[in-house]
Motif scaffolding. Sequence first.
Motif, PDB file in Angstrom:
ATOM      1  N   LEU A 165       0.942  -0.907  -0.188  1.00 52.18           N
ATOM      2  CA  LEU A 165       0.320  -0.232   0.133  1.00 52.18           C
ATOM      3  C   LEU A 165       1.285   1.449  -0.089  1.00 52.18           C
ATOM      4  O   LEU A 165       0.508   2.473  -0.838  1.00 52.18           O
ATOM      5  CB  LEU A 165      -1.166   0.353   1.382  1.00 52.18           C
ATOM      6  CG  LEU A 165      -1.274   1.097   1.418  1.00 52.18           C
ATOM      7  CD1 LEU A 165      -2.630   1.524   0.200  1.00 52.18           C
ATOM      8  CD2 LEU A 165      -2.675   1.237   2.854  1.00 52.18           C
ATOM      9  N   THR A 166       1.946   1.629   1.003  1.00 50.16           N
ATOM     10  CA  THR A 166       2.605   2.471   0.651  1.00 50.16           C
ATOM     11  C   THR A 166       3.013   2.661  -0.627  1.00 50.16           C
ATOM     12  O   THR A 166       3.444   3.741  -0.756  1.00 50.16           O
ATOM     13  CB  THR A 166       4.084   2.300   1.965  1.00 50.16           C
ATOM     14  OG1 THR A 166       3.105   1.881   3.397  1.00 50.16           O
ATOM     15  CG2 THR A 166       4.758   3.481   1.979  1.00 50.16           C
ATOM     16  N   ALA A 167       3.960   1.627  -1.146  1.00 58.30           N
ATOM     17  CA  ALA A 167       5.140   1.995  -2.261  1.00 58.30           C
ATOM     18  C   ALA A 167       3.709   2.437  -3.094  1.00 58.30           C
ATOM     19  O   ALA A 167       3.945   2.900  -4.054  1.00 58.30           O
ATOM     20  CB  ALA A 167       5.414   0.748  -2.580  1.00 58.30           C
ATOM     21  N   TYR A 168       2.568   1.573  -3.654  1.00 59.58           N
ATOM     22  CA  TYR A 168       1.672   1.574  -4.431  1.00 59.58           C
ATOM     23  C   TYR A 168       0.888   3.521  -3.887  1.00 59.58           C
ATOM     24  O   TYR A 168       0.734   3.940  -5.368  1.00 59.58           O
ATOM     25  CB  TYR A 168       0.101   1.360  -4.243  1.00 59.58           C
ATOM     26  CG  TYR A 168      -1.436   1.922  -4.942  1.00 59.58           C
ATOM     27  CD1 TYR A 168      -0.798   1.702  -6.212  1.00 59.58           C
ATOM     28  CD2 TYR A 168      -2.154   2.809  -5.056  1.00 59.58           C
ATOM     29  CE1 TYR A 168      -1.902   2.024  -7.566  1.00 59.58           C
ATOM     30  CE2 TYR A 168      -3.354   3.320  -5.138  1.00 59.58           C
ATOM     31  CZ  TYR A 168      -2.726   2.976  -6.690  1.00 59.58           C
ATOM     32  OH  TYR A 168      -4.008   3.409  -7.233  1.00 59.58           O
ATOM     33  N   LEU A 169       1.131   4.538  -2.889  1.00 64.05           N
ATOM     34  CA  LEU A 169       0.435   5.530  -2.515  1.00 64.05           C
ATOM     35  C   LEU A 169       2.134   6.549  -3.120  1.00 64.05           C
ATOM     36  O   LEU A 169       1.674   7.847  -4.009  1.00 64.05           O
ATOM     37  CB  LEU A 169       0.250   5.583  -0.897  1.00 64.05           C
ATOM     38  CG  LEU A 169      -1.203   5.316  -0.436  1.00 64.05           C
ATOM     39  CD1 LEU A 169      -1.340   5.622   0.890  1.00 64.05           C
ATOM     40  CD2 LEU A 169      -2.015   6.000  -1.038  1.00 64.05           C
ATOM     41  N   GLU A 170       3.302   6.549  -2.118  1.00 63.68           N
ATOM     42  CA  GLU A 170       4.188   7.101  -3.050  1.00 63.68           C
ATOM     43  C   GLU A 170       4.597   7.468  -4.953  1.00 63.68           C
ATOM     44  O   GLU A 170       5.080   8.124  -4.901  1.00 63.68           O
ATOM     45  CB  GLU A 170       6.040   6.068  -2.747  1.00 63.68           C
ATOM     46  CG  GLU A 170       5.704   6.159  -0.627  1.00 63.68           C
ATOM     47  CD  GLU A 170       7.055   5.434  -0.483  1.00 63.68           C
ATOM     48  OE1 GLU A 170       7.733   5.109   0.591  1.00 63.68           O
ATOM     49  OE2 GLU A 170       7.419   4.081  -1.820  1.00 63.68           O
ATOM     50  N   LYS A 171       3.497   6.252  -5.467  1.00 61.55           N
ATOM     51  CA  LYS A 171       3.684   6.271  -6.545  1.00 61.55           C
ATOM     52  C   LYS A 171       2.607   7.048  -7.888  1.00 61.55           C
ATOM     53  O   LYS A 171       2.443   7.524  -8.030  1.00 61.55           O
ATOM     54  CB  LYS A 171       3.615   4.666  -7.671  1.00 61.55           C
ATOM     55  CG  LYS A 171       5.288   3.954  -7.499  1.00 61.55           C
ATOM     56  CD  LYS A 171       4.981   2.741  -8.144  1.00 61.55           C
ATOM     57  CE  LYS A 171       6.122   1.702  -7.616  1.00 61.55           C
ATOM     58  NZ  LYS A 171       6.080   0.801  -8.287  1.00 61.55           N
ATOM     59  N   ARG A 172       1.772   7.596  -6.369  1.00 62.53           N
ATOM     60  CA  ARG A 172       0.415   8.514  -6.884  1.00 62.53           C
ATOM     61  C   ARG A 172       1.185   9.639  -7.186  1.00 62.53           C
ATOM     62  O   ARG A 172       1.346  10.210  -6.574  1.00 62.53           O
ATOM     63  CB  ARG A 172      -0.528   8.599  -5.717  1.00 62.53           C
ATOM     64  CG  ARG A 172      -1.253   7.010  -5.921  1.00 62.53           C
ATOM     65  CD  ARG A 172      -2.336   6.964  -6.580  1.00 62.53           C
ATOM     66  NE  ARG A 172      -3.516   7.816  -7.053  1.00 62.53           N
ATOM     67  CZ  ARG A 172      -4.863   7.370  -6.953  1.00 62.53           C
ATOM     68  NH1 ARG A 172      -4.892   5.882  -7.129  1.00 62.53           N
ATOM     69  NH2 ARG A 172      -5.705   8.733  -7.463  1.00 62.53           N
ATOM     70  N   VAL A 173       0.825  10.427  -8.802  1.00 63.60           N
ATOM     71  CA  VAL A 173       1.596  11.488  -8.846  1.00 63.60           C
ATOM     72  C   VAL A 173       0.062  12.840  -8.342  1.00 63.60           C
ATOM     73  O   VAL A 173       0.477  14.271  -8.364  1.00 63.60           O
ATOM     74  CB  VAL A 173       2.145  11.884 -10.544  1.00 63.60           C
ATOM     75  CG1 VAL A 173       3.193  11.060 -10.414  1.00 63.60           C
ATOM     76  CG2 VAL A 173       0.966  11.544 -11.392  1.00 63.60           C
ATOM     77  N   ASP A 174      -1.746  12.597  -8.445  1.00 68.29           N
ATOM     78  CA  ASP A 174      -1.636  12.971  -7.901  1.00 68.29           C
ATOM     79  C   ASP A 174      -2.045  13.244  -5.877  1.00 68.29           C
ATOM     80  O   ASP A 174      -3.289  13.839  -6.087  1.00 68.29           O
ATOM     81  CB  ASP A 174      -3.285  13.116  -8.445  1.00 68.29           C
ATOM     82  CG  ASP A 174      -3.776  11.557  -7.717  1.00 68.29           C
ATOM     83  OD1 ASP A 174      -2.484  10.250  -7.524  1.00 68.29           O
ATOM     84  OD2 ASP A 174      -5.020  11.261  -8.249  1.00 68.29           O
ATOM     85  N   LYS A 191      -4.649  15.550  -1.740  1.00 71.23           N
ATOM     86  CA  LYS A 191      -5.032  15.758  -3.105  1.00 71.23           C
ATOM     87  C   LYS A 191      -4.444  16.945  -4.099  1.00 71.23           C
ATOM     88  O   LYS A 191      -4.472  17.905  -3.375  1.00 71.23           O
ATOM     89  CB  LYS A 191      -6.708  15.318  -3.749  1.00 71.23           C
ATOM     90  CG  LYS A 191      -6.786  14.646  -4.810  1.00 71.23           C
ATOM     91  CD  LYS A 191      -7.440  13.468  -5.295  1.00 71.23           C
ATOM     92  CE  LYS A 191      -7.464  13.649  -6.703  1.00 71.23           C
ATOM     93  NZ  LYS A 191      -8.949  13.029  -6.220  1.00 71.23           N
ATOM     94  N   LYS A 192      -3.584  16.748  -5.170  1.00 72.52           N
ATOM     95  CA  LYS A 192      -3.014  17.603  -5.864  1.00 72.52           C
ATOM     96  C   LYS A 192      -4.422  18.675  -7.088  1.00 72.52           C
ATOM     97  O   LYS A 192      -5.275  17.729  -7.392  1.00 72.52           O
ATOM     98  CB  LYS A 192      -1.841  17.747  -6.607  1.00 72.52           C
ATOM     99  CG  LYS A 192      -0.876  17.069  -5.809  1.00 72.52           C
ATOM    100  CD  LYS A 192       0.492  17.080  -6.330  1.00 72.52           C
ATOM    101  CE  LYS A 192       1.261  16.190  -5.571  1.00 72.52           C
ATOM    102  NZ  LYS A 192       2.826  16.099  -6.568  1.00 72.52           N
TER     103      LYS A 192
END
Length: 192
Positions: A165-174, A191-192
């Motif tokens: 989960l942490t790795a997935y969230l780290e990859k989110r650019v938004d 959220k950007k």
Amino acid sequence: MNDSNIQDIPTIHKEIVRKSEEIGFTMPSDLYVGSFLKTLIASKPNGRFLEIGTGIGLSLSWMIEGMDNNSHLTSVDNDKELTDIAETYFGNDDRIELICKDGTQWIKEYAGEKFDLIFADAWPGKYSEIDEILDLVKVGGFYIIDDMTKQPNWPEGHEDNVIQLTAYLEKRVDFQLTKMKWSTGLILAVKK
């Protein structure tokens, strides 16, 4: 600075802790998480807030105290016994909507407005339906998860879920992400 000197604990909090012990509820949010949520919610006047995982209402008590009179909070849990208890504490507050429903089902069926803050404190919205829940965060809104450092009640192998989960969230650019090795381990995403 002494971060354990937590001020303004909700009046009802002590009663909810007592009830948690009485019924053997072993997954309460701690005071640090509650204080953090209350502070973030106070930054969003007229806000719309979502909690997935009401439990017995400990974190909910903090969230409510951070809200102004024009805000609204929806809290979802699949355990009727727990939501019934939370209803006895918070059911008279028109700003609060307590829903007893499977979180996965609720997330998949929800078609309303987006939220200024989502606290995902259950499997749905944290380890499943992650894309759906992140889509429900307004621009400038917060997504918060706790229990991201090893907890005594974790089942064997759960640490792998946290890492993924942490790795997935780290990859989110938004989303702008901050990981905090504080309290039970928190991730705050905006959220950007």
